[in-house]
Scaffold this motif. Structure first.
Motif: not given
Length: 342
Positions: A162-170, A187-190, A203-210, A225-229
């Motif tokens: 899973a990828l979540v775009l946006g590391a706001g509270p929700t 993964t969460i990106a912000d 405890g989120i597995d991976a973070t990505y700084l956009m 970085g997804s490990g797939a396509d």
């Protein structure tokens, strides 16, 4: 009592209003604190189904102050939270068992008096005990319930990414619940490093700084970085059209895209319909909640969702306009709570 009152969009003041009395079947709650949500910015500008005059505020924790006739199951002084949403029970969607799609959906803080006030009244069926929870945790019940509904919509499988775009509270709450409900890697990106730091500590597995280069480069790096396509589940938790447009390209073949963030009412995005067709991408919306408070409270009590460090700013009721400016412009804001006691 003191309350934030909008007479119309952009026109507000903190003023004295009558303290509400609980009618039969109702509970009056003395508000301890109410979370400031991005939706409140939309309501400030007249969006998101706002009905004026309006007392906003829909994420609250308080204590039972008075019980209306016939109310049982609560005691004065008990710490509670309030589900702001209620359906009519009569429209075709309600009769089909889909009350969140109700034609006459009512919500405290949106089209009913809300909780940026010293007191509020709600039907007992919308009041839930959160006794024993730290108020700084309990105030997250409403956003956690919305997240719980979003996870139900996504139905993550045990081997999914899973990828979540946006590391706001929700976004952070959603990433946690995806992980505890089956997703194998999240993964969460912000664009804000301090928000990603909080996500990592929770405890989120991976973070990505956009934003280090251009958006196309971010998409390429995230896919690599997804490990797939791409990712099995891609969630936009920002409502920003430019990011929403990247969700389908970031999804793996057969993947699911969820639009969770609140966009402006007139926002538009462009997608490639052939790409959706050829790769069998599913696109879903996730709007609020109506029956998810019990699961949200259980997740918070069990710490399957943690909120440590998300609250960064506190304001008194009289400083509501300062909170508005801060959430709109201050780069260090993550979550604001309003304390009517000052």
């Amino acid at each position: 009592m003191r309350a934030v009152v909008y007479d119309s969009p952009f026109t507000l003041e903190v003023r004295e209003v009558p303290t509400p009395e609980p009618g039969p079947g109702e509970v009056r709650v003395a508000v301890l604190q109410t979370g400031f949500c991005g939706t409140d910015l939309h309501l400030h500008a007249g969006g998101f189904m706002g009905a004026y005059p309006l007392i906003p505020g829909h994420e609250t924790v308080g204590v039972v102050d008075a019980l209306g006739e016939g109310v049982t199951g609560f005691t004065v002084g008990e710490q509670v939270t309030i589900n702001p949403n209620a359906s009519c029970g009569l429209c075709p969607y309600c009769r089909e068992g889909r009350p969140l799609l109700c034609d006459d959906l009512r919500a405290k803080g949106v089209n009913r008096p809300g909780m940026f006030a010293e007191y509020t009244v709600a039907p007992a069926r919308q009041v839930f005990s959160v006794d024993g929870l730290d108020p700084d945790v309990a105030v997250f019940t409403e956003p956690t319930s919305c997240v719980s509904h979003g996870v139900e919509r996504l139905s993550p499988t045990p081997n999914s990414t899973a990828l979540v775009l946006g590391a706001g509270p929700t976004g952070i709450l959603l990433a946690q619940l995806l992980a505890t409900n089956g997703a194998a890697h999240v993964t969460i990106a912000d664009r804000a490093a301090f928000k990603l730091d909080t996500a990592g500590r929770l405890g989120i597995d991976a973070t990505y700084l956009m934003g280090r280069d251009d958006l196309a480069t971010d998409v390429d790096r995230l896919r690599a970085g997804s490990g797939a396509d791409g990712f099995d589940l891609v969630v936009d938790a920002t409502g920003v059209p430019a990011l929403v447009e990247q969700c389908v390209p970031l999804a793996r073949k057969g993947g699911t895209v969820a639009l969770y963030g609140v966009a402006d009412h007139d926002a538009r995005v462009t997608i490639n319909p052939y790409d959706v067709f050829q790769r069998e991408i599913t696109i879903k919306g996730s709007f609020a909640e109506i029956h998810s408070f019990p699961s949200a409270i259980a997740a918070l009590r069990a710490r399957r969702v943690r909120t440590d460090g998300i609250i960064t700013h506190r304001y008194g009721l009289e400083d509501y306009e300062k909170a508005l400016r801060a959430i709109a412009h201050h780069p260090g804001v993550h979550k604001i709570v309003i304390d009517p006691r000052g």
